[in-house]
Design a protein around this motif. Structure first.
Motif, PDB file in Angstrom:
ATOM      1  N   GLU A 158       0.829  -1.209   0.000  1.00  0.00           N
ATOM      2  CA  GLU A 158       0.000   0.000   0.000  1.00  0.00           C
ATOM      3  C   GLU A 158       0.868   1.265   0.000  1.00  0.00           C
ATOM      4  O   GLU A 158       0.617   2.207  -0.757  1.00  0.00           O
ATOM      5  CB  GLU A 158      -0.909  -0.007   1.226  1.00  0.00           C
ATOM      6  N   ILE A 159       1.904   1.273   0.829  1.00  0.00           N
ATOM      7  CA  ILE A 159       2.806   2.429   0.909  1.00  0.00           C
ATOM      8  C   ILE A 159       3.596   2.567  -0.385  1.00  0.00           C
ATOM      9  O   ILE A 159       3.825   3.681  -0.869  1.00  0.00           O
ATOM     10  CB  ILE A 159       3.749   2.297   2.128  1.00  0.00           C
TER      11      ILE A 159
ATOM     12  N   PHE B  17       1.397   4.151  -2.954  1.00  0.00           N
ATOM     13  CA  PHE B  17       1.257   5.574  -2.630  1.00  0.00           C
ATOM     14  C   PHE B  17       2.496   6.340  -3.075  1.00  0.00           C
ATOM     15  O   PHE B  17       2.401   7.397  -3.712  1.00  0.00           O
ATOM     16  CB  PHE B  17       1.033   5.734  -1.122  1.00  0.00           C
ATOM     17  N   TYR B  18       3.683   5.803  -2.745  1.00  0.00           N
ATOM     18  CA  TYR B  18       4.954   6.441  -3.103  1.00  0.00           C
ATOM     19  C   TYR B  18       5.079   6.593  -4.620  1.00  0.00           C
ATOM     20  O   TYR B  18       5.366   7.674  -5.132  1.00  0.00           O
ATOM     21  CB  TYR B  18       6.110   5.614  -2.549  1.00  0.00           C
TER      22      TYR B  18
ATOM     23  N   ALA C  84       5.427  12.551   3.897  1.00  0.00           N
ATOM     24  CA  ALA C  84       4.018  12.163   3.965  1.00  0.00           C
ATOM     25  C   ALA C  84       3.884  10.737   4.501  1.00  0.00           C
ATOM     26  O   ALA C  84       2.974  10.442   5.290  1.00  0.00           O
ATOM     27  CB  ALA C  84       3.366  12.281   2.588  1.00  0.00           C
ATOM     28  N   ILE C  85       4.800   9.858   4.100  1.00  0.00           N
ATOM     29  CA  ILE C  85       4.773   8.478   4.582  1.00  0.00           C
ATOM     30  C   ILE C  85       5.105   8.443   6.070  1.00  0.00           C
ATOM     31  O   ILE C  85       4.487   7.697   6.830  1.00  0.00           O
ATOM     32  CB  ILE C  85       5.725   7.598   3.757  1.00  0.00           C
TER      33      ILE C  85
ATOM     34  N   ASN D  99       4.398  10.726   8.170  1.00  0.00           N
ATOM     35  CA  ASN D  99       3.173  11.199   8.812  1.00  0.00           C
ATOM     36  C   ASN D  99       2.124  10.089   8.869  1.00  0.00           C
ATOM     37  O   ASN D  99       1.445   9.913   9.883  1.00  0.00           O
ATOM     38  CB  ASN D  99       2.640  12.419   8.068  1.00  0.00           C
ATOM     39  N   LYS D 100       2.002   9.316   7.787  1.00  0.00           N
ATOM     40  CA  LYS D 100       1.067   8.196   7.776  1.00  0.00           C
ATOM     41  C   LYS D 100       1.416   7.186   8.861  1.00  0.00           C
ATOM     42  O   LYS D 100       0.541   6.685   9.568  1.00  0.00           O
ATOM     43  CB  LYS D 100       1.095   7.477   6.413  1.00  0.00           C
ATOM     44  N   LEU D 101       2.703   6.879   8.997  1.00  0.00           N
ATOM     45  CA  LEU D 101       3.133   5.909  10.004  1.00  0.00           C
ATOM     46  C   LEU D 101       2.827   6.413  11.411  1.00  0.00           C
ATOM     47  O   LEU D 101       2.355   5.655  12.265  1.00  0.00           O
ATOM     48  CB  LEU D 101       4.629   5.617   9.852  1.00  0.00           C
TER      49      LEU D 101
ATOM     50  N   HIS E 233       0.471   8.523  12.299  1.00  0.00           N
ATOM     51  CA  HIS E 233      -0.980   8.476  12.507  1.00  0.00           C
ATOM     52  C   HIS E 233      -1.444   7.058  12.801  1.00  0.00           C
ATOM     53  O   HIS E 233      -2.317   6.848  13.658  1.00  0.00           O
ATOM     54  CB  HIS E 233      -1.719   9.036  11.298  1.00  0.00           C
ATOM     55  N   ARG E 234      -0.863   6.077  12.120  1.00  0.00           N
ATOM     56  CA  ARG E 234      -1.256   4.690  12.358  1.00  0.00           C
ATOM     57  C   ARG E 234      -0.841   4.227  13.751  1.00  0.00           C
ATOM     58  O   ARG E 234      -1.603   3.545  14.437  1.00  0.00           O
ATOM     59  CB  ARG E 234      -0.647   3.781  11.293  1.00  0.00           C
TER      60      ARG E 234
ATOM     61  N   TYR F 234      -2.133  -3.357  15.199  1.00  0.00           N
ATOM     62  CA  TYR F 234      -2.376  -2.894  13.833  1.00  0.00           C
ATOM     63  C   TYR F 234      -2.925  -4.046  12.996  1.00  0.00           C
ATOM     64  O   TYR F 234      -2.414  -5.165  13.043  1.00  0.00           O
ATOM     65  CB  TYR F 234      -1.082  -2.362  13.217  1.00  0.00           C
TER      66      TYR F 234
END
Length: 89
Positions: free
Chosen positions: A40-41, A44-45, A61-62, A64-66, A68-69, A80
């Motif tokens: 998925e990452i 996105f990348y 951005a990745i 930040n995603k990590l 948030h998760r 998770y």
């Protein structure tokens, strides 16, 4: 932070010296590993790079995603799940 005076921006933005560089480097390594191993990452990348985004902006951005998760898992007190199904749905 940016260096600006009124409407003119004089220099590129930079990270504060008060930032925790150890955590930042760990997040950077985690983002790079996620790009290599998480489908998925990776998608996105690749999508953001094809849109013309700078590589470091996409890595940020990745990161930040990590974050948030991780905080979502801590907040909900659970592990998770790659395929998440909402209990209310």
């Amino acid at each position: 932070f940016e260096h600006s005076s009124g409407t003119s921006v004089r220099k590129r933005t930079h990270v504060s010296r008060k930032a925790n560089m150890r955590i930042k480097s760990i997040l950077h390594m985690a983002a790079l590993v996620a790009i290599q191993s998480n489908k998925e990452i990776t998608e996105f990348y690749d999508r953001k790079i094809k849109q013309g985004k700078a590589k470091m902006n996409v890595i940020n951005a990745i990161r930040n995603k990590l974050i948030h998760r991780v905080f979502a898992c801590v907040r909900d007190n659970r592990k998770y799940e790659y395929i998440y199904t909402n209990a209310l749905a």
